[in-house]
Design a protein around this motif. Structure first.
Motif, PDB file in Angstrom:
ATOM      1  N   GLN A   1       0.845  -1.169  -0.028  1.00 28.28           N
ATOM      2  CA  GLN A   1      -0.165  -0.061  -0.031  1.00 28.28           C
ATOM      3  C   GLN A   1       0.927   1.215  -0.136  1.00 28.28           C
ATOM      4  OE1 GLN A   1      -2.227  -1.217   3.517  1.00 28.28           O
ATOM      5  NE2 GLN A   1      -4.055  -1.626   2.342  1.00 28.28           N
ATOM      6  N   LEU A   2       1.869   1.273   0.804  1.00 32.98           N
ATOM      7  CA  LEU A   2       2.931   2.367   0.792  1.00 32.98           C
ATOM      8  C   LEU A   2       3.488   2.441  -0.541  1.00 32.98           C
ATOM      9  CD1 LEU A   2       4.434   1.838   4.182  1.00 32.98           C
ATOM     10  CD2 LEU A   2       3.131   3.792   3.567  1.00 32.98           C
ATOM     11  N   TYR A   3       3.991   1.403  -1.198  1.00 40.45           N
ATOM     12  CA  TYR A   3       4.725   1.700  -2.426  1.00 40.45           C
ATOM     13  C   TYR A   3       3.726   2.187  -3.645  1.00 40.45           C
ATOM     14  CZ  TYR A   3       6.791   0.159  -6.789  1.00 40.45           C
ATOM     15  OH  TYR A   3       7.574   0.355  -7.911  1.00 40.45           O
ATOM     16  N   GLU A   4       2.300   1.751  -3.399  1.00 44.48           N
ATOM     17  CA  GLU A   4       1.330   2.256  -4.483  1.00 44.48           C
ATOM     18  C   GLU A   4       1.045   3.724  -4.162  1.00 44.48           C
ATOM     19  OE1 GLU A   4       0.036   1.017  -7.329  1.00 44.48           O
ATOM     20  OE2 GLU A   4       1.576  -0.636  -6.748  1.00 44.48           O
ATOM     21  N   GLU A   5       1.214   4.231  -2.941  1.00 46.92           N
ATOM     22  CA  GLU A   5       0.865   5.534  -2.658  1.00 46.92           C
ATOM     23  C   GLU A   5       2.320   6.342  -3.391  1.00 46.92           C
ATOM     24  OE1 GLU A   5       0.645   8.983   0.979  1.00 46.92           O
ATOM     25  OE2 GLU A   5       0.039   6.544   1.472  1.00 46.92           O
ATOM     26  N   ALA A   6       3.627   5.667  -3.153  1.00 49.54           N
ATOM     27  CA  ALA A   6       4.759   6.384  -3.405  1.00 49.54           C
ATOM     28  C   ALA A   6       4.717   6.417  -4.842  1.00 49.54           C
ATOM     29  CB  ALA A   6       6.024   5.657  -3.098  1.00 49.54           C
ATOM     30  N   ARG A   7       4.149   5.348  -5.910  1.00 50.19           N
ATOM     31  CA  ARG A   7       4.118   5.515  -7.172  1.00 50.19           C
ATOM     32  C   ARG A   7       3.242   6.552  -7.602  1.00 50.19           C
ATOM     33  NH1 ARG A   7       0.817   3.994 -10.795  1.00 50.19           N
ATOM     34  NH2 ARG A   7      -0.464   2.642  -9.299  1.00 50.19           N
ATOM     35  N   ARG A   8       2.017   6.714  -6.946  1.00 53.26           N
ATOM     36  CA  ARG A   8       1.333   7.826  -7.393  1.00 53.26           C
ATOM     37  C   ARG A   8       1.885   9.198  -7.085  1.00 53.26           C
ATOM     38  NH1 ARG A   8      -2.566   4.491  -4.480  1.00 53.26           N
ATOM     39  NH2 ARG A   8      -2.222   5.802  -2.894  1.00 53.26           N
ATOM     40  N   LYS A   9       2.448   9.211  -6.115  1.00 52.95           N
ATOM     41  CA  LYS A   9       3.320  10.638  -5.937  1.00 52.95           C
ATOM     42  C   LYS A   9       4.443  10.863  -6.529  1.00 52.95           C
ATOM     43  CE  LYS A   9       1.201  11.364  -1.451  1.00 52.95           C
ATOM     44  NZ  LYS A   9       1.328  11.653   0.127  1.00 52.95           N
ATOM     45  N   ASN A  10       4.974   9.658  -7.271  1.00 56.97           N
ATOM     46  CA  ASN A  10       6.206   9.798  -8.068  1.00 56.97           C
ATOM     47  C   ASN A  10       7.571  10.022  -7.493  1.00 56.97           C
ATOM     48  OD1 ASN A  10       7.100   9.287 -10.574  1.00 56.97           O
ATOM     49  ND2 ASN A  10       7.203  11.406 -11.050  1.00 56.97           N
ATOM     50  N   ILE A  11       7.437   9.176  -6.357  1.00 59.70           N
ATOM     51  CA  ILE A  11       8.748   9.299  -5.393  1.00 59.70           C
ATOM     52  C   ILE A  11       9.852   8.415  -5.823  1.00 59.70           C
ATOM     53  CG2 ILE A  11       9.656   8.724  -3.101  1.00 59.70           C
ATOM     54  CD1 ILE A  11       6.999   9.480  -1.852  1.00 59.70           C
ATOM     55  N   GLU A  12      10.947   9.169  -6.191  1.00 56.79           N
ATOM     56  CA  GLU A  12      12.059   8.459  -6.797  1.00 56.79           C
ATOM     57  C   GLU A  12      12.772   7.402  -5.976  1.00 56.79           C
ATOM     58  OE1 GLU A  12      15.520  10.127  -8.984  1.00 56.79           O
ATOM     59  OE2 GLU A  12      13.903  11.491  -9.557  1.00 56.79           O
ATOM     60  N   GLY A  13      13.043   6.344  -6.363  1.00 53.85           N
ATOM     61  CA  GLY A  13      13.881   5.369  -5.519  1.00 53.85           C
ATOM     62  C   GLY A  13      13.042   4.308  -4.769  1.00 53.85           C
ATOM     63  N   ARG A  14      11.816   4.437  -5.240  1.00 52.51           N
ATOM     64  CA  ARG A  14      10.686   3.542  -4.288  1.00 52.51           C
ATOM     65  C   ARG A  14      10.900   2.090  -4.419  1.00 52.51           C
ATOM     66  NH1 ARG A  14       8.203   6.186  -8.591  1.00 52.51           N
ATOM     67  NH2 ARG A  14       7.224   4.618 -10.049  1.00 52.51           N
ATOM     68  N   SER A  15      11.439   1.728  -5.693  1.00 54.49           N
ATOM     69  CA  SER A  15      11.263   0.188  -5.854  1.00 54.49           C
ATOM     70  C   SER A  15      12.427  -0.275  -4.896  1.00 54.49           C
ATOM     71  CB  SER A  15      11.621   0.103  -7.221  1.00 54.49           C
ATOM     72  OG  SER A  15      13.064   0.338  -7.640  1.00 54.49           O
ATOM     73  N   SER A  16      13.393   0.300  -4.499  1.00 58.95           N
ATOM     74  CA  SER A  16      14.403  -0.323  -3.712  1.00 58.95           C
ATOM     75  C   SER A  16      14.290  -0.044  -1.949  1.00 58.95           C
ATOM     76  CB  SER A  16      15.911   0.144  -4.052  1.00 58.95           C
ATOM     77  OG  SER A  16      15.930   1.517  -3.835  1.00 58.95           O
ATOM     78  N   MET A  17      13.359   0.719  -1.755  1.00 66.08           N
ATOM     79  CA  MET A  17      13.098   1.048  -0.437  1.00 66.08           C
ATOM     80  C   MET A  17      12.296  -0.151   0.205  1.00 66.08           C
ATOM     81  SD  MET A  17      11.437   5.075  -0.583  1.00 66.08           S
ATOM     82  CE  MET A  17      12.477   6.454  -1.419  1.00 66.08           C
ATOM     83  N   ASN A  18      12.644  -0.026   1.605  1.00 70.12           N
ATOM     84  CA  ASN A  18      11.990  -1.014   2.568  1.00 70.12           C
ATOM     85  C   ASN A  18      10.612  -0.268   2.933  1.00 70.12           C
ATOM     86  OD1 ASN A  18      12.622   0.393   4.936  1.00 70.12           O
ATOM     87  ND2 ASN A  18      14.549  -0.932   5.076  1.00 70.12           N
ATOM     88  N   LYS A  19       9.899  -1.096   3.849  1.00 69.17           N
ATOM     89  CA  LYS A  19       8.662  -0.386   4.667  1.00 69.17           C
ATOM     90  C   LYS A  19       8.953   0.816   5.275  1.00 69.17           C
ATOM     91  CE  LYS A  19       4.588  -1.388   7.230  1.00 69.17           C
ATOM     92  NZ  LYS A  19       3.912  -2.413   7.917  1.00 69.17           N
ATOM     93  N   GLN A  20      10.049   0.889   6.036  1.00 68.68           N
ATOM     94  CA  GLN A  20      10.228   2.080   6.852  1.00 68.68           C
ATOM     95  C   GLN A  20      10.674   3.372   5.917  1.00 68.68           C
ATOM     96  OE1 GLN A  20       9.576   1.340   9.777  1.00 68.68           O
ATOM     97  NE2 GLN A  20      10.320   3.135  10.971  1.00 68.68           N
ATOM     98  N   GLU A  21      11.410   2.822   5.129  1.00 65.78           N
ATOM     99  CA  GLU A  21      12.025   3.992   4.186  1.00 65.78           C
ATOM    100  C   GLU A  21      10.770   4.783   3.619  1.00 65.78           C
ATOM    101  OE1 GLU A  21      16.459   2.365   3.053  1.00 65.78           O
ATOM    102  OE2 GLU A  21      14.652   1.444   1.934  1.00 65.78           O
ATOM    103  N   LEU A  22       9.743   3.865   2.824  1.00 64.79           N
ATOM    104  CA  LEU A  22       8.677   4.370   2.229  1.00 64.79           C
ATOM    105  C   LEU A  22       7.983   5.144   3.236  1.00 64.79           C
ATOM    106  CD1 LEU A  22       7.714   0.943   0.157  1.00 64.79           C
ATOM    107  CD2 LEU A  22       8.093   3.407  -0.687  1.00 64.79           C
ATOM    108  N   ARG A  23       7.718   4.570   4.479  1.00 66.96           N
ATOM    109  CA  ARG A  23       7.025   5.551   5.276  1.00 66.96           C
ATOM    110  C   ARG A  23       7.531   6.841   5.536  1.00 66.96           C
ATOM    111  NH1 ARG A  23       4.719   2.172  10.423  1.00 66.96           N
ATOM    112  NH2 ARG A  23       3.276   3.888  10.230  1.00 66.96           N
ATOM    113  N   ARG A  24       8.865   6.816   5.783  1.00 61.98           N
ATOM    114  CA  ARG A  24       9.580   8.265   6.060  1.00 61.98           C
ATOM    115  C   ARG A  24       9.680   9.033   4.732  1.00 61.98           C
ATOM    116  NH1 ARG A  24      13.582   5.263   8.970  1.00 61.98           N
ATOM    117  NH2 ARG A  24      14.570   5.018   6.873  1.00 61.98           N
ATOM    118  N   ALA A  25       9.694   8.426   3.489  1.00 64.84           N
ATOM    119  CA  ALA A  25       9.453   9.377   2.217  1.00 64.84           C
ATOM    120  C   ALA A  25       8.114   9.840   1.964  1.00 64.84           C
ATOM    121  CB  ALA A  25       9.987   8.430   0.922  1.00 64.84           C
TER     122      ALA A  25
END
Length: 108
Positions: A81-105
């Motif tokens: 779910q966090l990854y999908e939100e990051a994808r919608r927000k076009n956050i760079e590097g999201r594919s290599s982030m873990n859950k904690q990093e996605l939450r911070r981003a």
């Protein structure tokens, strides 16, 4: 069975109750689960006289909320779910982030 229910809700109640019992829930727990689901559906469709704000205004299912409002110390949204939100927000590097990093981003 919740009071004031129509035949459709009675069938829905029985189906949910039987399914819960097949999954190993006690009869008491199965009845409670079935009543809650039927009451929420009645509230959403306008069949209930009274209903809570969360029953009628929150379009997301419990699964989609990812543990929000669970009151049991859940870890919140899933990594997917966090990854999908990051994808919608076009956050760079999201594919290599873990859950904690996605939450911070995302600022969660």
């Amino acid at each position: 069975m919740p009071a004031g229910s129509n035949k459709k809700r009675q069938r829905q109640y029985e189906h949910i109750k039987e399914s819960a019992e097949e999954r190993g829930a006690s009869e008491k727990r199965a009845k409670e689960l079935a009543s809650r689901v039927v009451n929420k559906e009645r509230a959403r469709s306008g069949e209930a006289r009274t209903s809570s704000r969360t029953s009628t205004r929150d379009p997301r299912s419990a699964y989609e909320r990812g543990g929000e409002r669970s009151h049991s110390g859940s870890q919140g949204p899933t990594k997917d779910q966090l990854y999908e939100e990051a994808r919608r927000k076009n956050i760079e590097g999201r594919s290599s982030m873990n859950k904690q990093e996605l939450r911070r981003a995302l600022g969660h």
